[in-house]
Design a protein around this motif. Sequence first.
Motif, PDB file in Angstrom:
ATOM      1  N   UNK A  93       0.823  -1.218   0.000  1.00 13.67           N
ATOM      2  CA  UNK A  93       0.000   0.000   0.000  1.00 13.67           C
ATOM      3  C   UNK A  93       0.852   1.260   0.000  1.00 13.67           C
ATOM      4  N   UNK A  94       1.919   1.259   0.796  1.00 14.80           N
ATOM      5  CA  UNK A  94       2.792   2.439   0.861  1.00 14.80           C
ATOM      6  C   UNK A  94       3.534   2.636  -0.462  1.00 14.80           C
ATOM      7  N   UNK A  95       4.018   1.547  -1.055  1.00 17.57           N
ATOM      8  CA  UNK A  95       4.736   1.657  -2.331  1.00 17.57           C
ATOM      9  C   UNK A  95       3.811   2.177  -3.421  1.00 17.57           C
ATOM     10  N   UNK A  96       2.582   1.638  -3.480  1.00 21.97           N
ATOM     11  CA  UNK A  96       1.613   2.118  -4.469  1.00 21.97           C
ATOM     12  C   UNK A  96       1.309   3.600  -4.234  1.00 21.97           C
ATOM     13  N   UNK A  97       1.089   3.959  -2.980  1.00 22.37           N
ATOM     14  CA  UNK A  97       0.806   5.359  -2.655  1.00 22.37           C
ATOM     15  C   UNK A  97       1.978   6.265  -2.965  1.00 22.37           C
ATOM     16  N   UNK A  98       3.201   5.793  -2.699  1.00 24.61           N
ATOM     17  CA  UNK A  98       4.393   6.612  -2.950  1.00 24.61           C
ATOM     18  C   UNK A  98       4.554   6.895  -4.447  1.00 24.61           C
ATOM     19  N   UNK A  99       4.459   5.836  -5.264  1.00 20.84           N
ATOM     20  CA  UNK A  99       4.616   6.032  -6.699  1.00 20.84           C
ATOM     21  C   UNK A  99       3.441   6.826  -7.275  1.00 20.84           C
ATOM     22  N   UNK A 100       2.250   6.610  -6.727  1.00 15.94           N
ATOM     23  CA  UNK A 100       1.096   7.391  -7.166  1.00 15.94           C
ATOM     24  C   UNK A 100       1.274   8.866  -6.855  1.00 15.94           C
ATOM     25  N   UNK A 101       1.775   9.161  -5.658  1.00 19.96           N
ATOM     26  CA  UNK A 101       2.016  10.545  -5.262  1.00 19.96           C
ATOM     27  C   UNK A 101       3.124  11.164  -6.103  1.00 19.96           C
ATOM     28  N   UNK A 102       4.180  10.403  -6.368  1.00 26.89           N
ATOM     29  CA  UNK A 102       5.280  10.904  -7.199  1.00 26.89           C
ATOM     30  C   UNK A 102       4.802  11.185  -8.619  1.00 26.89           C
ATOM     31  N   UNK A 103       3.970  10.281  -9.143  1.00 29.61           N
ATOM     32  CA  UNK A 103       3.423  10.477 -10.492  1.00 29.61           C
ATOM     33  C   UNK A 103       2.541  11.712 -10.546  1.00 29.61           C
ATOM     34  N   UNK A 104       1.733  11.917  -9.505  1.00 33.78           N
ATOM     35  CA  UNK A 104       0.859  13.082  -9.453  1.00 33.78           C
ATOM     36  C   UNK A 104       1.664  14.379  -9.411  1.00 33.78           C
ATOM     37  N   UNK A 105       2.731  14.398  -8.614  1.00 33.44           N
ATOM     38  CA  UNK A 105       3.575  15.594  -8.514  1.00 33.44           C
ATOM     39  C   UNK A 105       4.226  15.897  -9.853  1.00 33.44           C
ATOM     40  N   UNK A 106       4.749  14.853 -10.517  1.00 33.39           N
ATOM     41  CA  UNK A 106       5.374  15.055 -11.830  1.00 33.39           C
ATOM     42  C   UNK A 106       4.367  15.513 -12.870  1.00 33.39           C
ATOM     43  N   UNK A 107       3.131  14.975 -12.806  1.00 36.66           N
ATOM     44  CA  UNK A 107       2.085  15.369 -13.751  1.00 36.66           C
ATOM     45  C   UNK A 107       1.700  16.825 -13.558  1.00 36.66           C
ATOM     46  N   UNK A 108       1.583  17.245 -12.304  1.00 40.22           N
ATOM     47  CA  UNK A 108       1.259  18.654 -12.007  1.00 40.22           C
ATOM     48  C   UNK A 108       2.361  19.572 -12.538  1.00 40.22           C
ATOM     49  N   UNK A 109       3.625  19.164 -12.360  1.00 39.68           N
ATOM     50  CA  UNK A 109       4.743  19.967 -12.858  1.00 39.68           C
ATOM     51  C   UNK A 109       4.740  20.029 -14.375  1.00 39.68           C
ATOM     52  N   UNK A 110       4.341  18.930 -15.016  1.00 40.69           N
ATOM     53  CA  UNK A 110       4.270  18.898 -16.479  1.00 40.69           C
ATOM     54  C   UNK A 110       3.151  19.807 -16.986  1.00 40.69           C
ATOM     55  N   UNK A 111       1.993  19.733 -16.334  1.00 40.81           N
ATOM     56  CA  UNK A 111       0.837  20.541 -16.760  1.00 40.81           C
ATOM     57  C   UNK A 111       1.038  22.023 -16.493  1.00 40.81           C
ATOM     58  N   UNK A 112       1.799  22.350 -15.460  1.00 45.72           N
ATOM     59  CA  UNK A 112       2.028  23.760 -15.117  1.00 45.72           C
ATOM     60  C   UNK A 112       3.257  24.337 -15.810  1.00 45.72           C
ATOM     61  N   UNK A 113       3.942  23.515 -16.613  1.00 49.60           N
ATOM     62  CA  UNK A 113       5.069  24.019 -17.382  1.00 49.60           C
ATOM     63  C   UNK A 113       6.393  24.040 -16.648  1.00 49.60           C
ATOM     64  N   UNK A 114       6.446  23.482 -15.450  1.00 51.80           N
ATOM     65  CA  UNK A 114       7.718  23.423 -14.725  1.00 51.80           C
ATOM     66  C   UNK A 114       8.710  22.566 -15.499  1.00 51.80           C
ATOM     67  N   UNK A 115       8.225  21.456 -16.059  1.00 50.91           N
ATOM     68  CA  UNK A 115       9.041  20.621 -16.939  1.00 50.91           C
ATOM     69  C   UNK A 115       8.276  20.400 -18.241  1.00 50.91           C
ATOM     70  N   UNK A 116       8.989  20.001 -19.282  1.00 43.58           N
ATOM     71  CA  UNK A 116       8.376  19.697 -20.564  1.00 43.58           C
ATOM     72  C   UNK A 116       8.738  18.273 -20.972  1.00 43.58           C
TER      73      UNK A 116
END
Length: 258
Positions: A227-250
């Motif tokens: 559960x923690x591993x799934x949550x960790x990778x899910x949270x990491x993916x969400x953070x990266x997606x937010x950065x991608x959508x907001x233009x922090x990374x391309x």
Amino acid sequence: MTCKNCKAALRTDYVFCPACGAKVAPNRLTYRGLFADILERFFDWDNSFHRTVRTMTVHPEKVIGDYIDGVRRRYLNPMSYLGIALGLSGILLFAMKYSIHEIDFDFLGMGTSSAASTKILDATMEYNSFIFLLYIPLLAIAGILSFNKRDYNLPEHVVSATYSLAHFSILTFPISMLILFLVPEDYLKYSLIYIVFMIGYSLFVLIRLHRYGLGITLIRSMLYTVLVIIGYFGLSLLINLIMLLTGVVTLEDFLPKP
């Protein structure tokens, strides 16, 4: 003598006002008194910090169980403990700014560009406290779904997760600083090991709090870890997606190096 806070009459041997509970300050402020007051106000440095660190290392169920049961003076409360952890985390990130160009972002040997990793790390530094706090509900939810022999509710699991995460961060701070200054190129490798041991320590806390038999403990431990591993990778993916959508990374930042 009167209390400077509530004006109640005080005896000269009083250390605390019996009416409002404020500490009596009969003398003028000195450097020593100012330093002691800062430690007491912000860190509760009256042996409770040392006692909390020592007990959380070997008997975390005493600290967490006592707090949830209503014993609030013996150990440092979870918010103060978390505040110390966040403060140390800020110091660590400040040090990372001076070593960021020495960190090996391609430590897995995949030949990827470090541009995205550097941008993500910069953004992580800026929002470090918020991201750090997101792991508390992650650990709490995983805990309530896997270990709950004491029938704790979600806020009580949040207290347990707060103590666990804060303590592990405080305990590993000196090691993180040493690695950052001595072998900064290996810092991300250490970060992966850090996550493994963080999960291991939080699991140790839950096992001490909720005493199951050996077989049930092993099954629940595997469930909690998944559960923690799934949550960790899910949270990491969400953070990266937010950065991608907001233009922090391309998307170009993720392309392999030519």
